[in-house]
Enzyme design. Sequence first.
Site, PDB file in Angstrom:
ATOM      1  N   LYS A 113     -42.755  -4.807   1.835  1.00 36.75           N
ATOM      2  CA  LYS A 113     -43.746  -4.458   0.814  1.00 36.75           C
ATOM      3  C   LYS A 113     -43.100  -4.093  -0.522  1.00 36.75           C
ATOM      4  O   LYS A 113     -43.720  -4.240  -1.568  1.00 36.75           O
ATOM      5  CB  LYS A 113     -44.641  -3.334   1.316  1.00 36.75           C
TER       6      LYS A 113
HETATM    7  C1  LIG Z   1     -47.462  -4.541   6.092  1.00 38.95           C
HETATM    8  C2  LIG Z   1     -46.543  -5.003   7.178  1.00 38.95           C
HETATM    9  C3  LIG Z   1     -46.831  -6.145   7.966  1.00 38.95           C
HETATM   10  C4  LIG Z   1     -48.101  -6.948   7.811  1.00 38.95           C
HETATM   11  O1  LIG Z   1     -48.176  -7.641   6.598  1.00 38.95           O
HETATM   12  P1  LIG Z   1     -49.590  -8.243   6.076  1.00 38.95           P
HETATM   13  O2  LIG Z   1     -49.338  -8.652   4.694  1.00 38.95           O
HETATM   14  O3  LIG Z   1     -50.566  -7.098   6.176  1.00 38.95           O
HETATM   15  O4  LIG Z   1     -49.958  -9.356   6.980  1.00 38.95           O
HETATM   16  C5  LIG Z   1     -45.898  -6.533   8.911  1.00 38.95           C
HETATM   17  N1  LIG Z   1     -44.756  -5.825   9.116  1.00 38.95           N
HETATM   18  C6  LIG Z   1     -44.454  -4.721   8.395  1.00 38.95           C
HETATM   19  C7  LIG Z   1     -43.200  -3.980   8.685  1.00 38.95           C
HETATM   20  C8  LIG Z   1     -45.326  -4.265   7.399  1.00 38.95           C
HETATM   21  O5  LIG Z   1     -45.025  -3.160   6.692  1.00 38.95           O
END
Ligand SMILES: *Cc1c(COP(=O)(O)O)cnc(C)c1O
Length: 469
Positions: A113
């Site tokens: 993220k």
């Molecule tokens: C947010 C997240 C996901 C999922 O990603 P999306 O964009 O919601 O599909 C998967 N793995 C981790 C570690 C995350 O922080």
Amino acid sequence: MRYVSTRGEMAPREFSDILLSGLAPDGGLAMCEQYPQVTDAELSAWRSYSYAELAMAIIRKFATDIPEADLRAMIERTYTAEVFGSADITPLKTLAPELHVLGLSNGPTLAFKDMAMQLLGNLFEYALAKRGASLNILGATSGDTGSAAEHAMRGKAGIRVFMLSPHGKMSPFQTAQMFGLQDPNIFNIAIEGVFDDCQDIVKAVSNDHAYKEAHQIGTVNSINWGRIVAQVVYYFRGYLMATSENQQKVSFAVPSGNFGNICAGHIARQMGLPIDKLVLATNENDVLDEFFRTGIYRVRKSAETQQTSSPSMDISKASNFERFIFDLTGRDGAATAALFRKVDREGGFDLRDTPYWSKVACYGFVSGRSSHADRVQTIREVWSRYGMEVDTHTADGLFVAQQYREAGVPMICLETALPAKFEATMVEALGRRPARPQAYEGLEALPQRFEVMAADAEAVKAYIHQHTR
Ligand SMILES: *Cc1c(COP(=O)(O)O)cnc(C)c1O
């Protein structure tokens, strides 16, 4: 480039206009009017680009209303070795011939993220300064999103962050990452309740339109278009790192929750990137796997949503999924609106008897799910065979990726977090604590700054009011 709503009722807007807003006025999500196409010559030229240069080449196609020099300065400030740990920004690790892991988790909070949120922090600060406006970001988190947002927004002019989290329910590492921030524009509110209580409070505040307006309340959740666009870049980057010529196809495996990450892959594919399959991996919360296998989209109730060892994928309703459905219907806003009204009314929809279902295959999506046992086993295997520690979410991706490998088509699994964030399951799988980057040693011992509050929207409103005067 202009933007329309997936529900078809929004007059076209510019990138800067949709950047700071959440849902479109008609309840839909913003989408670019058409996908910019990438030529073969561009793809070849991009092979020698740095990450920041590549990000500039791609994002400028979407953010056409930001002067180029300004955009370039923001991107160059964002994607540095200092912030992301290496000049590569997203190092590609090759496990076996035609099997790679793209490292997206070397930013400040050790999850993918950061890739988008770090840019969003700079974009928000820029857009607010231009308007002489300020923004109070209100969010709810169970871990990764909140810390990525806080680390991106800390110290930014014109921005405050009010982040709600369930008191005592995040991992000690995640708690320390958030509560350890001492910046005066970051406010951590630990709610006596569970994650859903936090989310309900955010909804209650957002539905109080007068309050929202008076206090400049905004969000940075996963439907934000700026985040999606920033994520498109690393699909190109992964492709360019794993191939040596433009005719080569690759597949991506993506650990998925809200469909945000893989939606960026869909966009990259629509732009002309030679992607064969987009492999969507879920954990036990398999709403999306069910859809791609059966044509039935059935959202789960909170009580039906399981708590798993890949907690960032514990979702019951995929907030970005509407973007794909919009494309699937041939960009028919009325049809998309009808389907998602059905989700609100009846909890889902069934595409099997519609002309849309037979078109899903054209978009390259395939899917699978994994269980706790699968991911623990995958963590062990990846360690013993390839000497790499992967976290529980990346393990979900690799587990499902194995089912779709094909000779001649490299498979790139997106690494969505580092193992250090999810120690308990790593200890279960490997019998020892996972490696932790040096800078994070002793993190849990640093002083923490947070406020404990009851699960009461009025109390949260009063708190925000007090701290924004
Ligand atoms: C947010 C997240 C996901 C999922 O990603 P999306 O964009 O919601 O599909 C998967 N793995 C981790 C570690 C995350 O922080």
